[in-house]
Motif scaffolding. Sequence first.
Motif, PDB file in Angstrom:
ATOM      1  N   GLY A   5       0.783  -1.228   0.000  1.00 21.42           N
ATOM      2  CA  GLY A   5       0.000   0.000   0.000  1.00 21.42           C
ATOM      3  C   GLY A   5       0.813   1.275   0.000  1.00 21.42           C
ATOM      4  N   ALA A   6       2.148   1.157   0.062  1.00 25.34           N
ATOM      5  CA  ALA A   6       2.991   2.352   0.124  1.00 25.34           C
ATOM      6  C   ALA A   6       2.947   3.161  -1.156  1.00 25.34           C
ATOM      7  CB  ALA A   6       4.425   1.967   0.448  1.00 25.34           C
ATOM      8  N   VAL A   7       2.641   2.504  -2.283  1.00 23.70           N
ATOM      9  CA  VAL A   7       2.529   3.187  -3.576  1.00 23.70           C
ATOM     10  C   VAL A   7       1.087   3.089  -4.054  1.00 23.70           C
ATOM     11  CG1 VAL A   7       3.197   3.152  -6.008  1.00 23.70           C
ATOM     12  CG2 VAL A   7       4.927   2.786  -4.230  1.00 23.70           C
ATOM     13  N   GLN A   8       0.458   4.238  -4.241  1.00 22.41           N
ATOM     14  CA  GLN A   8      -0.928   4.294  -4.691  1.00 22.41           C
ATOM     15  C   GLN A   8      -1.024   5.170  -5.928  1.00 22.41           C
ATOM     16  OE1 GLN A   8      -3.594   2.732  -3.237  1.00 22.41           O
ATOM     17  NE2 GLN A   8      -2.320   1.817  -1.631  1.00 22.41           N
ATOM     18  N   PHE A   9      -1.798   4.718  -6.907  1.00 23.87           N
ATOM     19  CA  PHE A   9      -2.066   5.548  -8.084  1.00 23.87           C
ATOM     20  C   PHE A   9      -3.566   5.716  -8.232  1.00 23.87           C
ATOM     21  CE2 PHE A   9      -3.140   6.096 -12.565  1.00 23.87           C
ATOM     22  CZ  PHE A   9      -2.400   7.233 -12.853  1.00 23.87           C
ATOM     23  N   ILE A  10      -4.014   6.962  -8.353  1.00 28.74           N
ATOM     24  CA  ILE A  10      -5.439   7.263  -8.479  1.00 28.74           C
ATOM     25  C   ILE A  10      -5.851   7.054  -9.930  1.00 28.74           C
ATOM     26  CG2 ILE A  10      -7.224   9.023  -8.232  1.00 28.74           C
ATOM     27  CD1 ILE A  10      -5.451  10.307  -6.064  1.00 28.74           C
ATOM     28  N   ASN A  11      -6.536   5.968 -10.169  1.00 24.42           N
ATOM     29  CA  ASN A  11      -6.936   5.608 -11.531  1.00 24.42           C
ATOM     30  C   ASN A  11      -8.303   6.199 -11.863  1.00 24.42           C
ATOM     31  OD1 ASN A  11      -6.795   4.329 -14.032  1.00 24.42           O
ATOM     32  ND2 ASN A  11      -7.746   2.449 -13.278  1.00 24.42           N
ATOM     33  N   ILE A  12      -8.448   7.483 -11.610  1.00 25.19           N
ATOM     34  CA  ILE A  12      -9.709   8.192 -11.817  1.00 25.19           C
ATOM     35  C   ILE A  12      -9.395   9.465 -12.585  1.00 25.19           C
ATOM     36  CG2 ILE A  12     -11.699   9.291 -10.706  1.00 25.19           C
ATOM     37  CD1 ILE A  12     -10.999   7.592  -8.190  1.00 25.19           C
ATOM     38  N   THR A  13     -10.070   9.678 -13.687  1.00 25.90           N
ATOM     39  CA  THR A  13      -9.785  10.861 -14.500  1.00 25.90           C
ATOM     40  C   THR A  13     -10.625  12.063 -14.095  1.00 25.90           C
ATOM     41  OG1 THR A  13     -11.372  10.110 -16.185  1.00 25.90           O
ATOM     42  CG2 THR A  13      -9.063   9.475 -16.475  1.00 25.90           C
ATOM     43  N   ASP A  14     -11.670  11.848 -13.305  1.00 24.71           N
ATOM     44  CA  ASP A  14     -12.518  12.954 -12.863  1.00 24.71           C
ATOM     45  C   ASP A  14     -11.696  13.929 -12.023  1.00 24.71           C
ATOM     46  OD1 ASP A  14     -14.495  14.569 -11.476  1.00 24.71           O
ATOM     47  OD2 ASP A  14     -15.970  13.057 -12.074  1.00 24.71           O
ATOM     48  N   ARG A  15     -11.794  15.221 -12.343  1.00 20.92           N
ATOM     49  CA  ARG A  15     -11.018  16.227 -11.620  1.00 20.92           C
ATOM     50  C   ARG A  15     -11.433  16.358 -10.160  1.00 20.92           C
ATOM     51  NH1 ARG A  15      -9.961  21.305 -15.763  1.00 20.92           N
ATOM     52  NH2 ARG A  15      -8.865  20.090 -17.371  1.00 20.92           N
ATOM     53  N   ALA A  16     -12.613  15.834  -9.829  1.00 26.46           N
ATOM     54  CA  ALA A  16     -13.056  15.876  -8.437  1.00 26.46           C
ATOM     55  C   ALA A  16     -12.135  15.060  -7.542  1.00 26.46           C
ATOM     56  CB  ALA A  16     -14.488  15.360  -8.326  1.00 26.46           C
ATOM     57  N   SER A  17     -11.424  14.086  -8.144  1.00 28.03           N
ATOM     58  CA  SER A  17     -10.494  13.278  -7.349  1.00 28.03           C
ATOM     59  C   SER A  17      -9.320  14.124  -6.848  1.00 28.03           C
ATOM     60  CB  SER A  17      -9.982  12.085  -8.170  1.00 28.03           C
ATOM     61  OG  SER A  17      -9.256  12.531  -9.315  1.00 28.03           O
ATOM     62  N   VAL A  18      -8.916  15.119  -7.642  1.00 26.08           N
ATOM     63  CA  VAL A  18      -7.854  16.023  -7.203  1.00 26.08           C
ATOM     64  C   VAL A  18      -8.335  16.837  -6.016  1.00 26.08           C
ATOM     65  CG1 VAL A  18      -6.441  18.015  -7.842  1.00 26.08           C
ATOM     66  CG2 VAL A  18      -6.788  16.161  -9.471  1.00 26.08           C
ATOM     67  N   ASP A  19      -9.569  17.323  -6.089  1.00 24.47           N
ATOM     68  CA  ASP A  19     -10.132  18.120  -5.005  1.00 24.47           C
ATOM     69  C   ASP A  19     -10.198  17.311  -3.720  1.00 24.47           C
ATOM     70  OD1 ASP A  19     -11.436  20.675  -4.213  1.00 24.47           O
ATOM     71  OD2 ASP A  19     -13.120  19.348  -3.802  1.00 24.47           O
ATOM     72  N   GLU A  20     -10.559  16.042  -3.840  1.00 21.19           N
ATOM     73  CA  GLU A  20     -10.600  15.191  -2.646  1.00 21.19           C
ATOM     74  C   GLU A  20      -9.202  14.989  -2.076  1.00 21.19           C
ATOM     75  OE1 GLU A  20     -12.203  10.857  -1.028  1.00 21.19           O
ATOM     76  OE2 GLU A  20     -12.506  11.401  -3.134  1.00 21.19           O
ATOM     77  N   LEU A  21      -8.236  14.736  -2.960  1.00 19.87           N
ATOM     78  CA  LEU A  21      -6.865  14.469  -2.525  1.00 19.87           C
ATOM     79  C   LEU A  21      -6.294  15.636  -1.723  1.00 19.87           C
ATOM     80  CD1 LEU A  21      -4.267  12.707  -2.656  1.00 19.87           C
ATOM     81  CD2 LEU A  21      -3.723  13.886  -4.796  1.00 19.87           C
ATOM     82  N   ILE A  22      -6.499  16.862  -2.198  1.00 20.30           N
ATOM     83  CA  ILE A  22      -5.871  18.019  -1.560  1.00 20.30           C
ATOM     84  C   ILE A  22      -6.619  18.489  -0.316  1.00 20.30           C
ATOM     85  CG2 ILE A  22      -4.852  18.771  -3.734  1.00 20.30           C
ATOM     86  CD1 ILE A  22      -6.969  20.904  -3.983  1.00 20.30           C
ATOM     87  N   HIS A  23      -7.664  17.735   0.075  1.00 27.65           N
ATOM     88  CA  HIS A  23      -8.394  18.063   1.300  1.00 27.65           C
ATOM     89  C   HIS A  23      -8.372  16.909   2.301  1.00 27.65           C
ATOM     90  CE1 HIS A  23     -10.112  21.245  -1.330  1.00 27.65           C
ATOM     91  NE2 HIS A  23     -10.145  21.924  -0.209  1.00 27.65           N
ATOM     92  N   LEU A  24      -7.453  15.975   2.146  1.00 28.60           N
ATOM     93  CA  LEU A  24      -7.388  14.822   3.048  1.00 28.60           C
ATOM     94  C   LEU A  24      -6.477  15.121   4.242  1.00 28.60           C
ATOM     95  CD1 LEU A  24      -7.283  11.842   0.509  1.00 28.60           C
ATOM     96  CD2 LEU A  24      -9.207  12.617   1.911  1.00 28.60           C
ATOM     97  N   ASP A  25      -6.892  16.066   5.041  1.00 32.45           N
ATOM     98  CA  ASP A  25      -6.138  16.421   6.239  1.00 32.45           C
ATOM     99  C   ASP A  25      -6.038  15.205   7.160  1.00 32.45           C
ATOM    100  OD1 ASP A  25      -6.281  19.739   6.280  1.00 32.45           O
ATOM    101  OD2 ASP A  25      -7.932  18.753   5.241  1.00 32.45           O
TER     102      ASP A  25
END
Length: 335
Positions: free
Chosen positions: A176-196
């Motif tokens: 699990g140390a390496v993860q790739f987001i296999n989602i092209t929807d830009r909403a995935s970026v918004d979720e990523l940058i808010h995962l405090d």
Amino acid sequence: MYQTGEVRKQAEQAKEAEIKLAQLNSGIKNTILNKMADGLIAGMDAILEANALDMQNGREKGLKASFLDRLLLTDERIKGIAAGMRSVTSLADPVGEIVSGRTLPNGLTITKVRVPLGVIGIIYEARPNVTADAIALCIKSGNSVVLKGGSEAVNSNKMISDILAQAGEKAGMPEGAVQFINITDRASVDELIHLDGLIDVVIPRGSAGLIHNVVKNASVPVIETGAGVCHTYVDEYANVDMAVDIAFNAKVNRPSTCNAMETLLVHKNIAAKFMPAMLAKYKEADVTIIGDEATREYAPDAQAATEEDWATEYNDLRLSVKIVNSMDEALAHIR
């Protein structure tokens, strides 16, 4: 269809692997990187097949030639990516390095020691080699990583990250140390940058627009990378032959990449010696010169430069050229 929470699950897996990865010694991390490089070579056919699909999709979308060149993978480019991963093993391990220290009057010793950041989110655009580069640097520095590449390279990136994750886990990397987001929807970026609490820092790598969007909207810490065009400055005391070779390579070797030169600045006192030789070489390579008034005295066929040209990343065989009065003017122009 993208559902909120998918990226969080991947970040949680990366977080779970964080402590185990941080505790790996340098020898194990280097073994992991070498096995990952082996995996790239062994999985070359699968990577090329995935890349061919991205290339086909890119052509159908009408992506420009320079973009497609950055996207393209070949046998030699994959070998180069693998070699780059192996080269990371020769870097000094930053984990555990004592940066500074002192002993207080009461006898208490305080030291500042480098430790991994934790889980790093990396957001980037079209070049599949960045996937391997980012993973290599994160593993070497003991950090889990969550990658979000551009949609145009999603098949290539997914294949590369899967191969590297599998090879790494077999060599001792925590699952699990390496993860790739296999989602092209830009909403995935918004979720990523808010995962405090899950993502310790985000690094955006790409266009000024991408970087600005992440810096403006992220709630997690961001390491802001630079954006701009690459310049080469030829000083009045430069070796003309060497300067011609450097400026030629900087533009012509692979103009589609983000580290290709886009603006050439030439000191006025060397212009008479440098410009004729330089322009002759550029003409042979079909470089289009876009110049200021002084440049066009040496290259009458050159296009007249506008203010916009000095800040344009062409990613092709167009080049902005300006003759400057001093090094200070060149530096001011770059800033």
